[in-house]
Design a protein around this motif. Structure first.
Motif, mmCIF file in Angstrom:
data_model
loop_
_atom_site.group_PDB
_atom_site.id
_atom_site.type_symbol
_atom_site.label_atom_id
_atom_site.label_comp_id
_atom_site.label_asym_id
_atom_site.label_seq_id
_atom_site.Cartn_x
_atom_site.Cartn_y
_atom_site.Cartn_z
ATOM 1 N N GLU A 208 0.854 -1.195 0.000
ATOM 2 C CA GLU A 208 0.000 0.000 0.000
ATOM 3 C C GLU A 208 0.884 1.237 0.000
ATOM 4 O OE1 GLU A 208 -2.384 -0.462 3.530
ATOM 5 O OE2 GLU A 208 -0.652 -0.220 4.837
ATOM 6 N N LYS A 209 0.257 2.405 -0.057
ATOM 7 C CA LYS A 209 0.972 3.695 0.006
ATOM 8 C C LYS A 209 1.996 3.882 -1.110
ATOM 9 C CE LYS A 209 0.383 4.702 4.964
ATOM 10 N NZ LYS A 209 -0.906 4.134 5.015
ATOM 11 N N VAL A 210 1.556 3.549 -2.290
ATOM 12 C CA VAL A 210 2.422 3.709 -3.472
ATOM 13 C C VAL A 210 2.213 5.107 -4.061
ATOM 14 C CG1 VAL A 210 2.707 2.910 -5.864
ATOM 15 C CG2 VAL A 210 2.476 1.251 -3.999
ATOM 16 N N ASP A 211 3.321 5.793 -4.376
ATOM 17 C CA ASP A 211 3.239 7.147 -4.954
ATOM 18 C C ASP A 211 3.070 7.124 -6.468
ATOM 19 O OD1 ASP A 211 3.817 8.520 -2.463
ATOM 20 O OD2 ASP A 211 5.850 7.730 -2.679
ATOM 21 N N VAL A 212 3.702 6.126 -7.120
ATOM 22 C CA VAL A 212 3.704 6.090 -8.587
ATOM 23 C C VAL A 212 3.456 4.659 -9.061
ATOM 24 C CG1 VAL A 212 5.144 6.318 -10.655
ATOM 25 C CG2 VAL A 212 5.289 8.043 -8.851
ATOM 26 N N LEU A 213 2.500 4.505 -9.963
ATOM 27 C CA LEU A 213 2.284 3.197 -10.597
ATOM 28 C C LEU A 213 2.727 3.281 -12.051
ATOM 29 C CD1 LEU A 213 1.067 0.315 -10.810
ATOM 30 C CD2 LEU A 213 -1.133 1.404 -11.363
ATOM 31 N N ILE A 214 3.675 2.428 -12.426
ATOM 32 C CA ILE A 214 4.051 2.278 -13.836
ATOM 33 C C ILE A 214 3.475 0.934 -14.263
ATOM 34 C CG2 ILE A 214 5.928 2.090 -15.513
ATOM 35 C CD1 ILE A 214 5.906 4.845 -14.174
ATOM 36 N N ASN A 232 -3.350 11.310 -4.327
ATOM 37 C CA ASN A 232 -2.500 12.101 -5.247
ATOM 38 C C ASN A 232 -1.436 11.296 -5.973
ATOM 39 O OD1 ASN A 232 -3.850 14.490 -4.481
ATOM 40 N ND2 ASN A 232 -2.548 14.602 -2.654
ATOM 41 N N ALA A 233 -1.592 9.994 -6.031
ATOM 42 C CA ALA A 233 -0.592 9.183 -6.742
ATOM 43 C C ALA A 233 -0.644 9.472 -8.235
ATOM 44 C CB ALA A 233 -0.859 7.707 -6.475
ATOM 45 N N ARG A 234 0.480 9.170 -8.915
ATOM 46 C CA ARG A 234 0.557 9.331 -10.378
ATOM 47 C C ARG A 234 0.585 7.952 -11.025
ATOM 48 N NH1 ARG A 234 4.471 11.518 -7.001
ATOM 49 N NH2 ARG A 234 6.206 11.516 -8.471
ATOM 50 N N VAL A 235 -0.152 7.834 -12.128
ATOM 51 C CA VAL A 235 -0.257 6.551 -12.839
ATOM 52 C C VAL A 235 0.148 6.759 -14.294
ATOM 53 C CG1 VAL A 235 -1.867 4.752 -13.644
ATOM 54 C CG2 VAL A 235 -2.189 5.811 -11.376
#
Ligand SMILES: NC(=O)c1ccc[n+]([C@@H]2O[C@H](COP(=O)([O-])OP(=O)(O)OC[C@H]3O[C@@H](n4cnc5c(N)ncnc54)[C@H](OP(=O)(O)O)[C@@H]3O)[C@@H](O)[C@H]2O)c1
Length: 315
Positions: A208-214, A232-235
């Motif tokens: 959990e608590k991931v900032d960026v998903l690639i 506010n994560a970026r995907v």
């Protein structure tokens, strides 16, 4: 002397790939003639061969068509006005993208500005790994504005794009988690990532608590991974087929999300070649097939479980 090229003769299975012969081309002004040592295979080549996607739509009346976007080889002739490269230089490039292709050739003419010089410390095999996959990795991470300390989750860290994305993110001092099957857990751990076996449980149950998903997988795996993200994560979702769906869902959940289409950038390839030359980036090659085994090479990509890259030996 002839130029053997691998062409898609009609859309279909791997059996539609045939070797054709043509004269060796002459470089025009600003171009060099490259004797290709290795061509890289990418999933888009397989998709196009099957008649799917826009590269197929663009070339449907243009068969036989020679696919391939990644080449590494040697300059053997320079056209008029060529100043930076010369005969004997080892070069690599991301060429003819997206509709022209042409990389599955023994000889190809390329504008010199589209090529990078391969440093002495880098093999042509390693150089052929980098163009399309490496630039996809770098551009996805750039789009997501990955920075030091970010927790980054990369789906499919063991693939052509993934193994480079993992290492570039680690070099940027991100904390990297990545998904793979059991057989790639050790490999990805040696690259410095926290490897998560997606066969064991959905990734959303593991982190959990991931900032960026690639996202390099798309579909249900990507939808599940959205459950791991911080506010506010970026995907960045890379497979084009499901990009719209994933972006829509991600935005509904309040994340920044975008798809992407890789854009050839020789300076970026220069940087990656430098990273390989100093040991910051390690290229992984599952197998190099002789050009007359191209059908096998496509079947390998179609397994969906290639570690690193598959190359064609064009010599
Ligand atoms: N939009 C663009 O500009 C662009 C550019 C490049 C690539 N792409 C797309 O991006 C995707 C990745 O490309 P690629 O060249 O890296 O492909 P690839 O090399 O064929 O990827 C193979 C890897 O995928 C992993 N994998 C398969 N299913 C998985 C799952 N459910 N979860 C996690 N990992 C899984 C496999 O690892 P295991 O064996 O461990 O399962 C294998 O290492 C493709 O769909 C490609 O078409 C798009």
């Amino acid at each position: 002397m002839e130029n053997k090229q691998i062409a898609i003769t009609q859309f279909g299975g791997p059996e539609v790939l045939s070797i054709l012969s043509s004269p060796i081309p002459e470089p025009k002004a600003g171009e060099v003639l490259v004797r290709v040592a290795y061509s890289g295979i990418n999933p888009i080549d397989v998709k196009t061969r099957a008649g799917l996607g826009w590269a197929a739509a663009q070339n449907k009346d243009n068969l036989p068509w020679v696919p391939g976007y990644d080449v590494a080889g040697q300059v053997i002739k320079a056209g008029e006005g060529v100043s930076r490269l010369q005969e004997g230089d080892n070069v690599a490039g991301f060429i003819g993208f997206p509709t022209q292709g042409g990389g599955y050739s023994q000889y190809v003419c390329v504008p010199e500005k589209e090529l990078s010089l391969v440093p002495e410390a880098v093999t042509l095999e390693a150089a052929a790994v980098l163009p399309l996959a490496g630039q996809t990795a770098a551009q996805a991470l750039n789009k997501a504005e990955v920075k030091e300390g970010d927790v980054v989750l990369i789906l499919a860290g063991a693939g052509g794009v993934g193994h480079l994305a993992v290492q570039i993110a680690i070099a940027a001092k991100a904390e990297v988690y990545t998904t793979c099957s059991e057989s790639n857990l050790d490999y990805l751990a040696t690259l410095g990532a926290h490897a998560i076996n997606y066969q064991f449980a959905p990734v959303s149950q593991r982190i959990e608590k991931v900032d960026v998903l690639i996202d390099l997988v798309g579909g249900d795996a990507a939808l599940d991974a959205l459950k791991c993200l911080n506010d506010n994560a970026r995907v960045v979702t890379v497979p084009t087929l499901s990009a719209e769906l994933i972006c829509e869902k991600a935005k509904m959940l309040g994340f920044q999300a975008t798809g992407m289409l890789v854009d050839p950038n020789p300076e970026q390839l220069d940087t990656m070649l430098y990273m390989v030359s100093v040991g910051l980036l390690k290229t992984e090659i599952q197998h190099i097939y002789p050009m007359d085994e191209v059908q096998q090479a496509h079947k390998q990509i179609e397994t969906g479980h290639t570690r690193g890259k598959v190359l064609l030996d064009m010599k």
